[in-house]
Design a protein around this motif. Sequence first.
Motif, PDB file in Angstrom:
ATOM      1  N   ALA A 237     104.428 -13.764 -18.370  1.00 38.08           N
ATOM      2  CA  ALA A 237     103.768 -13.028 -17.285  1.00 38.08           C
ATOM      3  C   ALA A 237     104.667 -11.958 -16.677  1.00 38.08           C
ATOM      4  CB  ALA A 237     103.308 -14.005 -16.217  1.00 38.08           C
ATOM      5  N   GLN A 238     106.006 -12.156 -16.755  1.00 40.78           N
ATOM      6  CA  GLN A 238     106.920 -11.185 -16.130  1.00 40.78           C
ATOM      7  C   GLN A 238     107.041  -9.893 -16.932  1.00 40.78           C
ATOM      8  OE1 GLN A 238     107.345 -14.403 -16.840  1.00 40.78           O
ATOM      9  NE2 GLN A 238     109.310 -15.140 -16.094  1.00 40.78           N
ATOM     10  N   THR A 239     106.758  -9.954 -18.235  1.00 45.76           N
ATOM     11  CA  THR A 239     106.992  -8.764 -19.059  1.00 45.76           C
ATOM     12  C   THR A 239     105.905  -7.720 -18.824  1.00 45.76           C
ATOM     13  OG1 THR A 239     105.754  -9.676 -20.897  1.00 45.76           O
ATOM     14  CG2 THR A 239     108.114 -10.109 -20.903  1.00 45.76           C
ATOM     15  N   VAL A 240     106.272  -6.481 -19.073  1.00 49.00           N
ATOM     16  CA  VAL A 240     105.375  -5.354 -18.808  1.00 49.00           C
ATOM     17  C   VAL A 240     104.104  -5.450 -19.654  1.00 49.00           C
ATOM     18  CG1 VAL A 240     105.225  -2.820 -18.725  1.00 49.00           C
ATOM     19  CG2 VAL A 240     107.435  -3.960 -18.440  1.00 49.00           C
ATOM     20  N   GLU A 241     104.282  -5.924 -20.918  1.00 51.20           N
ATOM     21  CA  GLU A 241     103.133  -5.964 -21.836  1.00 51.20           C
ATOM     22  C   GLU A 241     102.113  -7.037 -21.448  1.00 51.20           C
ATOM     23  OE1 GLU A 241     106.325  -7.266 -23.954  1.00 51.20           O
ATOM     24  OE2 GLU A 241     106.808  -5.602 -22.625  1.00 51.20           O
ATOM     25  N   ALA A 242     102.564  -8.032 -20.621  1.00 48.35           N
ATOM     26  CA  ALA A 242     101.703  -9.180 -20.379  1.00 48.35           C
ATOM     27  C   ALA A 242     100.492  -8.824 -19.516  1.00 48.35           C
ATOM     28  CB  ALA A 242     102.499 -10.288 -19.700  1.00 48.35           C
ATOM     29  N   PRO A 243      99.297  -8.943 -20.066  1.00 50.28           N
ATOM     30  CA  PRO A 243      98.101  -8.662 -19.259  1.00 50.28           C
ATOM     31  C   PRO A 243      97.669  -9.896 -18.473  1.00 50.28           C
ATOM     32  CG  PRO A 243      97.508  -8.965 -21.566  1.00 50.28           C
ATOM     33  CD  PRO A 243      98.948  -9.346 -21.431  1.00 50.28           C
ATOM     34  N   GLY A 244      98.472 -10.316 -17.514  1.00 52.07           N
ATOM     35  CA  GLY A 244      98.113 -11.463 -16.678  1.00 52.07           C
ATOM     36  C   GLY A 244      98.847 -12.732 -17.067  1.00 52.07           C
ATOM     37  N   SER A 245      98.503 -13.802 -16.362  1.00 54.66           N
ATOM     38  CA  SER A 245      99.153 -15.084 -16.603  1.00 54.66           C
ATOM     39  C   SER A 245      98.786 -15.602 -17.998  1.00 54.66           C
ATOM     40  CB  SER A 245      98.693 -16.102 -15.558  1.00 54.66           C
ATOM     41  OG  SER A 245      97.333 -16.401 -15.783  1.00 54.66           O
ATOM     42  N   HIS A 246      99.483 -16.638 -18.430  1.00 51.80           N
ATOM     43  CA  HIS A 246      99.165 -17.233 -19.738  1.00 51.80           C
ATOM     44  C   HIS A 246      97.693 -17.675 -19.788  1.00 51.80           C
ATOM     45  CE1 HIS A 246     103.684 -18.347 -20.425  1.00 51.80           C
ATOM     46  NE2 HIS A 246     103.416 -17.099 -20.764  1.00 51.80           N
ATOM     47  N   LEU A 247      97.249 -18.288 -18.677  1.00 56.54           N
ATOM     48  CA  LEU A 247      95.861 -18.776 -18.658  1.00 56.54           C
ATOM     49  C   LEU A 247      94.878 -17.600 -18.729  1.00 56.54           C
ATOM     50  CD1 LEU A 247      94.020 -21.238 -18.483  1.00 56.54           C
ATOM     51  CD2 LEU A 247      94.139 -21.078 -15.990  1.00 56.54           C
ATOM     52  N   GLU A 248      95.188 -16.537 -17.992  1.00 57.00           N
ATOM     53  CA  GLU A 248      94.296 -15.352 -18.048  1.00 57.00           C
ATOM     54  C   GLU A 248      94.263 -14.763 -19.456  1.00 57.00           C
ATOM     55  OE1 GLU A 248      94.749 -13.872 -13.388  1.00 57.00           O
ATOM     56  OE2 GLU A 248      96.125 -13.104 -14.916  1.00 57.00           O
TER      57      GLU A 248
END
Length: 311
Positions: A237-248
């Motif tokens: 979730a912290q990385t720029v590429e991450a589109p939201g939390s793991h669950l999202e």
Amino acid sequence: MALCAVMLQILKSRSGCGAWGRLLQRQSSSGVYSSVHAFDEAEIREKLQAFPGGSIDLFKQDSGIAVLTVNNPSRMNALSGGMMVDLEERVSELENWTDGKGLILCGAAETFCSGSDLNAVRAISNPQDGMKMSMFMQNTLTRLLRLPLISVALVEGRALGGGAELTTACDFRLMASDSVIQFVHKHMGLVPGWGGGARLVRIVGSQNALKLLGGALKVDPKLGLQIGLADGVVEDAQTVEAPGSHLEQAEKWLGTYIKGPAPVIQAVKKVVLSGRELPLSEALKTEMGVFGTVWGGPANLQALASKSKHK
Ligand SMILES: CC[C@H](C(=O)O)C(=O)SCCNC(=O)CCNC(=O)[C@H](O)C(C)(C)COP(=O)(O)OP(=O)(O)OC[C@H]1O[C@@H](n2cnc3c(N)ncnc32)[C@H](O)[C@@H]1OP(=O)(O)O
């Protein structure tokens, strides 16, 4: 005349009382063992309930995706006896969820599940009780996999022993970048007993299954993708590429496969399930019965009326 007979079968299967309707019903809401196999569910249920702690939480959402959480963080989400009983009850609830389309199975506090609670395991470490627990868990996990929902295990942290087996009771597995799935059974002097061995062979093939069980190998996302145990990786979730939390991210990933009306998505799962589990001739008949439940149904008629093009 022959067409009439086929139509009759379709109508019967729609009302759920034809042979194929019954077959599907049996397939989706029954486990493997019953009293015929000297399986006394009430007895093992009582025994398991003597080992409380933690819970299995179910959250059904309007989107048609339910989230099932293994919740026992002080023991790395180890499954207590009470949680095994809880899991069976949550699966029953999901079997009756008519609006459901998808399911995400995850662990609380960013780790998946460290297997059965070793305190309970120590107390019932005789072959008779072990086999009873095995039957109970095989029934529950078989019913979990047979739900008419497209299911995905979201693996964060560790999935060890029985936790690794749990991941195989879903249609798909998504792994967080630092997560590990490990069938540690050999190190415990055991083999999988919750059906995870049989399911693993079907997911990764017998060569890979033998390596994973024989070597108690740590499967990280790279190896998971390579052998087909993992179907995708969720970004931190912290990385720029991450589109939201793991669950999202898991909900978004699943969203692609559950877009559409619940009866159609459930029919998709039933067709794949019968193809996966039944001999071809039975799977074909089941497919015809399922087809009869959607042919001429609201979604089908709407699509025909809108002259949709699939460009
Ligand atoms: C083999 C098949 C099978 C079955 O069919 O029944 C099983 O699933 S047997 C269980 C297999 N799993 C294990 O053996 C896991 C053992 N635990 C570990 O390897 C570690 O605890 C680990 C890697 C999960 C986490 O290590 P970490 O250093 O990050 O944390 P701690 O070890 O301090 O764990 C915190 C806390 O959780 C307790 N814990 C963890 N797993 C279990 C478990 N399966 N049953 C009961 N308790 C568990 C651990 O003892 C710690 O408790 P604490 O009171 O703080 O000491």
